[in-house]
Design an enzyme around this catalytic site. Structure first.
Site, PDB file in Angstrom:
ATOM      1  N   ARG A 315       0.818  -1.226   0.000  1.00 48.72           N
ATOM      2  CA  ARG A 315       0.000   0.000   0.000  1.00 48.72           C
ATOM      3  C   ARG A 315       0.851   1.276   0.000  1.00 48.72           C
ATOM      4  NH1 ARG A 315      -2.674  -2.898   3.866  1.00 48.72           N
ATOM      5  NH2 ARG A 315      -4.539  -3.929   3.083  1.00 48.72           N
ATOM      6  N   LYS A 337       2.095  11.624 -10.854  1.00 46.22           N
ATOM      7  CA  LYS A 337       1.275  10.674 -11.601  1.00 46.22           C
ATOM      8  C   LYS A 337       2.147   9.470 -11.911  1.00 46.22           C
ATOM      9  CE  LYS A 337      -1.387  13.612 -14.573  1.00 46.22           C
ATOM     10  NZ  LYS A 337      -1.998  13.548 -15.907  1.00 46.22           N
ATOM     11  N   GLU A 379       8.521  19.908 -24.114  1.00 44.37           N
ATOM     12  CA  GLU A 379       7.766  20.155 -22.878  1.00 44.37           C
ATOM     13  C   GLU A 379       8.315  21.393 -22.152  1.00 44.37           C
ATOM     14  OE1 GLU A 379       5.046  18.432 -22.122  1.00 44.37           O
ATOM     15  OE2 GLU A 379       5.247  16.476 -23.106  1.00 44.37           O
ATOM     16  N   LYS A 421       6.105  23.491 -13.615  1.00 42.02           N
ATOM     17  CA  LYS A 421       5.147  22.386 -13.541  1.00 42.02           C
ATOM     18  C   LYS A 421       4.780  22.115 -12.074  1.00 42.02           C
ATOM     19  CE  LYS A 421       3.614  17.863 -14.402  1.00 42.02           C
ATOM     20  NZ  LYS A 421       3.754  16.532 -14.928  1.00 42.02           N
ATOM     21  N   GLU A 431      -5.902  16.771 -10.370  1.00 41.32           N
ATOM     22  CA  GLU A 431      -6.705  17.145 -11.533  1.00 41.32           C
ATOM     23  C   GLU A 431      -8.160  17.339 -11.178  1.00 41.32           C
ATOM     24  OE1 GLU A 431      -5.856  14.266 -14.563  1.00 41.32           O
ATOM     25  OE2 GLU A 431      -4.071  15.329 -15.165  1.00 41.32           O
ATOM     26  N   ARG A 436      -4.681  21.945 -13.776  1.00 45.01           N
ATOM     27  CA  ARG A 436      -3.703  21.060 -14.393  1.00 45.01           C
ATOM     28  C   ARG A 436      -3.968  20.849 -15.884  1.00 45.01           C
ATOM     29  NH1 ARG A 436      -0.857  16.372 -10.666  1.00 45.01           N
ATOM     30  NH2 ARG A 436       0.405  15.572 -12.331  1.00 45.01           N
ATOM     31  N   ASN A 440      -1.968  20.356 -20.751  1.00 42.00           N
ATOM     32  CA  ASN A 440      -2.281  19.593 -21.955  1.00 42.00           C
ATOM     33  C   ASN A 440      -2.159  20.419 -23.231  1.00 42.00           C
ATOM     34  OD1 ASN A 440      -2.761  17.287 -20.561  1.00 42.00           O
ATOM     35  ND2 ASN A 440      -4.963  17.627 -20.370  1.00 42.00           N
ATOM     36  N   HIS A 443      -1.418  18.889 -26.562  1.00 43.15           N
ATOM     37  CA  HIS A 443      -1.552  17.445 -26.400  1.00 43.15           C
ATOM     38  C   HIS A 443      -2.775  16.839 -27.094  1.00 43.15           C
ATOM     39  CE1 HIS A 443       1.821  17.856 -23.795  1.00 43.15           C
ATOM     40  NE2 HIS A 443       1.807  16.580 -23.448  1.00 43.15           N
ATOM     41  N   HIS A 447      -1.838  13.666 -29.146  1.00 42.80           N
ATOM     42  CA  HIS A 447      -2.386  12.328 -28.915  1.00 42.80           C
ATOM     43  C   HIS A 447      -2.980  11.750 -30.190  1.00 42.80           C
ATOM     44  CE1 HIS A 447      -2.710  13.312 -24.376  1.00 42.80           C
ATOM     45  NE2 HIS A 447      -1.549  12.771 -24.691  1.00 42.80           N
ATOM     46  N   HIS A 460       7.122  11.453 -28.179  1.00 37.61           N
ATOM     47  CA  HIS A 460       6.041  12.255 -27.618  1.00 37.61           C
ATOM     48  C   HIS A 460       6.254  13.767 -27.830  1.00 37.61           C
ATOM     49  CE1 HIS A 460       2.847  13.441 -24.946  1.00 37.61           C
ATOM     50  NE2 HIS A 460       3.698  14.079 -24.156  1.00 37.61           N
TER      51      HIS A 460
HETATM   52  N1  LIG Z   1       3.867  10.786 -15.019  1.00 34.20           N
HETATM   53  C1  LIG Z   1       3.813  11.825 -15.802  1.00 34.20           C
HETATM   54  O1  LIG Z   1       3.279  12.863 -15.445  1.00 34.20           O
HETATM   55  C2  LIG Z   1       4.445  11.731 -17.147  1.00 34.20           C
HETATM   56  C3  LIG Z   1       4.675  12.879 -17.889  1.00 34.20           C
HETATM   57  C4  LIG Z   1       5.317  12.765 -19.103  1.00 34.20           C
HETATM   58  C5  LIG Z   1       5.704  11.524 -19.569  1.00 34.20           C
HETATM   59  N2  LIG Z   1       5.443  10.417 -18.831  1.00 34.20           N
HETATM   60  C6  LIG Z   1       5.863   9.081 -19.283  1.00 34.20           C
HETATM   61  O2  LIG Z   1       7.258   9.098 -19.471  1.00 34.20           O
HETATM   62  C7  LIG Z   1       7.608   8.188 -20.493  1.00 34.20           C
HETATM   63  C8  LIG Z   1       8.490   8.926 -21.458  1.00 34.20           C
HETATM   64  O3  LIG Z   1       9.649   9.345 -20.788  1.00 34.20           O
HETATM   65  P1  LIG Z   1      11.069   9.341 -21.485  1.00 34.20           P
HETATM   66  O4  LIG Z   1      10.976  10.134 -22.698  1.00 34.20           O
HETATM   67  O5  LIG Z   1      12.080   9.692 -20.471  1.00 34.20           O
HETATM   68  O6  LIG Z   1      11.184   7.822 -21.935  1.00 34.20           O
HETATM   69  P2  LIG Z   1      12.106   6.620 -21.451  1.00 34.20           P
HETATM   70  O7  LIG Z   1      12.128   6.496 -20.012  1.00 34.20           O
HETATM   71  O8  LIG Z   1      11.655   5.448 -22.223  1.00 34.20           O
HETATM   72  O9  LIG Z   1      13.552   7.059 -21.936  1.00 34.20           O
HETATM   73  C9  LIG Z   1      13.836   7.179 -23.283  1.00 34.20           C
HETATM   74  C10 LIG Z   1      15.132   6.428 -23.632  1.00 34.20           C
HETATM   75  O10 LIG Z   1      16.228   7.149 -23.119  1.00 34.20           O
HETATM   76  C11 LIG Z   1      17.056   6.298 -22.338  1.00 34.20           C
HETATM   77  N3  LIG Z   1      17.668   7.147 -21.329  1.00 34.20           N
HETATM   78  C12 LIG Z   1      17.066   7.787 -20.312  1.00 34.20           C
HETATM   79  N4  LIG Z   1      17.950   8.559 -19.671  1.00 34.20           N
HETATM   80  C13 LIG Z   1      19.133   8.399 -20.280  1.00 34.20           C
HETATM   81  C14 LIG Z   1      20.417   8.955 -20.100  1.00 34.20           C
HETATM   82  N5  LIG Z   1      20.649   9.873 -19.171  1.00 34.20           N
HETATM   83  N6  LIG Z   1      21.395   8.551 -20.911  1.00 34.20           N
HETATM   84  C15 LIG Z   1      21.172   7.647 -21.898  1.00 34.20           C
HETATM   85  N7  LIG Z   1      19.983   7.112 -22.136  1.00 34.20           N
HETATM   86  C16 LIG Z   1      18.966   7.487 -21.327  1.00 34.20           C
HETATM   87  C17 LIG Z   1      16.148   5.222 -21.862  1.00 34.20           C
HETATM   88  O11 LIG Z   1      16.861   4.063 -21.562  1.00 34.20           O
HETATM   89  C18 LIG Z   1      15.208   5.043 -23.039  1.00 34.20           C
HETATM   90  O12 LIG Z   1      15.777   4.188 -23.960  1.00 34.20           O
HETATM   91  C19 LIG Z   1       6.314   7.690 -21.078  1.00 34.20           C
HETATM   92  O13 LIG Z   1       6.035   6.426 -20.531  1.00 34.20           O
HETATM   93  C20 LIG Z   1       5.296   8.695 -20.598  1.00 34.20           C
HETATM   94  O14 LIG Z   1       3.994   8.154 -20.485  1.00 34.20           O
HETATM   95  C21 LIG Z   1       4.833  10.499 -17.639  1.00 34.20           C
HETATM   96 ZN   LIG Z   2       3.495  15.516 -22.641  1.00 33.35          ZN
END
Ligand SMILES: NC(=O)c1ccc[n+]([C@@H]2O[C@H](COP(=O)([O-])OP(=O)(O)OC[C@H]3O[C@@H](n4cnc5c(N)ncnc54)[C@H](O)[C@@H]3O)[C@@H](O)[C@H]2O)c1
Ligand SMILES: [Zn+2]
Length: 557
Positions: A315, A337, A379, A421, A431, A436, A440, A443, A447, A460
């Site tokens: 939990r 999130k 972003e 942010k 939200e 919040r 978007n 977005h 999307h 993205h």
């Molecule tokens: N929770 C939220 O509010 C929120 C907001 C935005 C995005 N997200 C989520 O985040 C994810 C996207 O994040 P992302 O773009 O970081 O993707 P990711 O975590 O998949 O990283 C992208 C790639 O970069 C590599 N990587 C990361 N840091 C590195 C570094 N310092 N050096 C070398 N390689 C590195 C990873 O191994 C991966 O291959 C999605 O799942 C998305 O849904 C969540």
């Molecule tokens: Zn985004």
């Protein structure tokens, strides 16, 4: 450590009635934290060379209370000790002041019936039942009840209360360590003033966010400062762990943590409930407890996945976000999130779960693949466009330094963007107020583009950049934004290498994926538009024709 007007939080002080386990719990908590333990009753015995009943009999209660005050004072002046205070110590206002000035005060509670039973029988709480003064007399339970009632207002000074009735000593100790972490969060000044880049303060939580070049080596030390200790379980992906795993492990071990680590394959395909289950299995195998922290070391995928596991395992266990991608630093790690994907949709299974600490080492961006880095800038630029003109201008002015990842400028930009942010999140943690929603911006179209291309064509941020152009162009067509601002946004996005239109995407698929038809969705799409830089507004009266016209300009053939 104590500063004027601020509470120190170096020590843990346990208060509570007899037989609530202060001594035994205190000893166990001290062992877990690696701190010294002081039991004021034991100290009094040492100091006077007499047992407590003898002091009462020969010297009187007043003398006992004076000794108690003295040993309490000595203990409270130390740093990093667990103190078990005698049951009646809190009645004295000077003692209360000492305790409150020395650390986190935790009250162990038990019902009068439980206390009575513990005093009578041989229990974990009272291993060798002797006839205690409390049990003497005609109606001992009634005596316990009335004495406890009289002290109750004083127990209320505590920062945290734990009901021990149905818990073992070990479990209570676990709760104390947990409570310590939570109670500490409520205090300012537990890290040096101005040291944290900023704090995220939501209705339910408060936590520091550290941004700095080369900060990873201080991870363990920063975690200790928010009251974490003992075990840290790192979750990372293979790519990131290979690069930074050793440094993270070293930083944690150097601060006294016992470290476990688990790698998952890199990539969005890993963000599933199946991977979460593998991580639960691993944690169960490690006998992870409620106060063992999970450290999410990686991009947003790892942050979301590890965060989801932290939110649900037992939990909820403490979560530390160590974002290593730009998206994670300015977006995913800030806001609480957490989620995994479902075959039918992204992030369908999730929770709001705030971390206890975010630590971003900006230097890790130097190894991030170029395309990922560029995607992250979308972003950052978005935060400027919707929230802060000054930030937007900073990005325009410093683009060159940012593109070559100049340590100082990049740290400043990333920290600033994340703080923007953080502020929105603080205003609308779950939200609920709609604030919040402005995040978007760009977005709705993004999307659509992502879904229409099976999430494979765009990163993205790339889709967001095109979507931001769409939102700005719609704003212009609706007569609320000047063409000049639309072009200014385009110029900045392009400067960072982001796309502002695309080819080879089926426009009809995009429109379908956006579910713009009110008859289908039953509600109007709420578009985040802008009146100018830093001036967002939400409109639900954007016509389908307008959207189509704009998309035709963005999605070319
Ligand atoms: N929770 C939220 O509010 C929120 C907001 C935005 C995005 N997200 C989520 O985040 C994810 C996207 O994040 P992302 O773009 O970081 O993707 P990711 O975590 O998949 O990283 C992208 C790639 O970069 C590599 N990587 C990361 N840091 C590195 C570094 N310092 N050096 C070398 N390689 C590195 C990873 O191994 C991966 O291959 C999605 O799942 C998305 O849904 C969540
Ligand atoms: Zn985004």
């Amino acid at each position: 450590m104590s500063r004027m007007g601020q509470r120190a939080c170096g020590n843990v002080i346990l208060i509570g009635f007899s037989a609530t386990g202060k001594s035994r719990v205190g000893g166990e908590v001290a062992r877990r934290l690696g701190w010294d333990f002081v039991d004021t009753d034991d100290e009094i015995v040492k100091l006077s060379g007499k047992t407590i009943p003898r002091i009462f009999a020969e010297d009187g209660e007043e003398h006992f209370r004076a000794l108690e005050h003295r040993v309490l004072k000595e203990a409270c002046q130390r740093e990093g000790v667990v103190i078990a205070a005698g049951g009646g110590a809190i009645v004295n206002p000077q003692n209360r002041e000492l305790m409150l000035g020395s650390g986190v005060v935790i009250c162990l509670e038990a019902k009068p019936e439980t206390i009575y039973q513990r005093l009578l029988a041989d229990t974990e709480y009272v291993p060798n039942p002797v006839v205690r003064p409390l049990l003497a007399g005609a109606n001992p339970l009634e005596r316990i009840r009335s004495l406890k009632e009289a002290r109750q207002p004083f127990y209320a000074i505590s920062d945290w209360t734990i009901s021990t009735d149905n818990l073992t000593i070990d479990e209570v100790a676990g709760e104390v360590v947990w409570g310590l972490r939570y109670a500490r969060r409520r205090f300012m000044g537990l890290y040096g003033e101005g040291e944290a880049s900023f704090e995220v303060v939501t209705a339910s939580e408060r936590y520091p966010v550290f941004f700095g070049w080369g900060l990873l080596d201080s991870l363990g030390e920063k975690m200790r400062r928010v009251g974490l200790c003992g075990v840290a379980n790192i979750i990372s992906d293979e790519q990131v762990f290979l690069l930074y795993g050793n440094r993270a492990v070293k930083a944690l071990e150097g601060a006294g943590f016992a470290v476990g680590s688990m790698m998952v394959p890199a990539g969005e395909g890993t963000k599933t409930i199946e991977t979460a289950i593998k991580l639960y299995d691993w944690l169960v195998g490690r006998h992870a407890e409620r106060n063992h922290a999970i450290v999410a070391l990686g991009g947003g995928m790892v942050g979301d996945l590890a965060g989801f596991v932290a939110a649900t395992f037992l939990r909820g266990v403490p979560l530390v976000q160590v974002p290593t991608s730009l998206v994670a630093m300015v977006d995913a790690a800030i806001g609480g999130k957490v989620a995994v994907n479902h075959p039918k949709g992204k992030n369908l299974i999730g929770a709001f779960y705030q971390p206890c600490l975010v630590l971003a080492d900006i230097q890790t961006l130097t190894s991030l693949p170029k395309r990922e880095l560029i995607s992250g800038w979308a972003e950052v630029i978005k935060h400027g466009v919707i929230l802060d003109q000054e930030h937007f201008e900073f990005l325009e002015r410093e683009a060159e330094g940012l593109l070559r990842l100049d340590p100082e400028i990049t740290t400043q930009a990333v920290r600033w963007s994340a703080a923007l942010k953080g502020k929105v999140v603080a205003e609308d943690e779950k939200e609920e107020t709609g604030r919040r929603t402005i995040l978007n911006y760009g977005h709705t179209i993004a999307h659509g583009l992502e879904a229409a291309t099976g999430y494979e064509h765009f990163l993205h941020g790339e889709a967001v950049a095109i979507g931001m152009m769409g939102a700005a162009m719609i704003s212009e067509r609706m007569g609320i934004l000047s063409l000049g601002v639309v072009e200014r946004q385009r110029k900045l996005l392009e400067r960072f290498g982001l796309p502002t239109s695309c080819t080879g995407v089926d426009l009809n698929e995009v429109l379908k994926a956006m579910e713009l038809d009110k008859k289908v969705t039953g509600r109007a799409v709420r578009w985040v538009l802008i009146k100018g830089i830093g001036e967002p507004l939400i409109r639900d009266d954007v016509g389908l024709g307008e959207v189509k016209d704009v998309l035709e300009k963005l999605v070319i053939g």
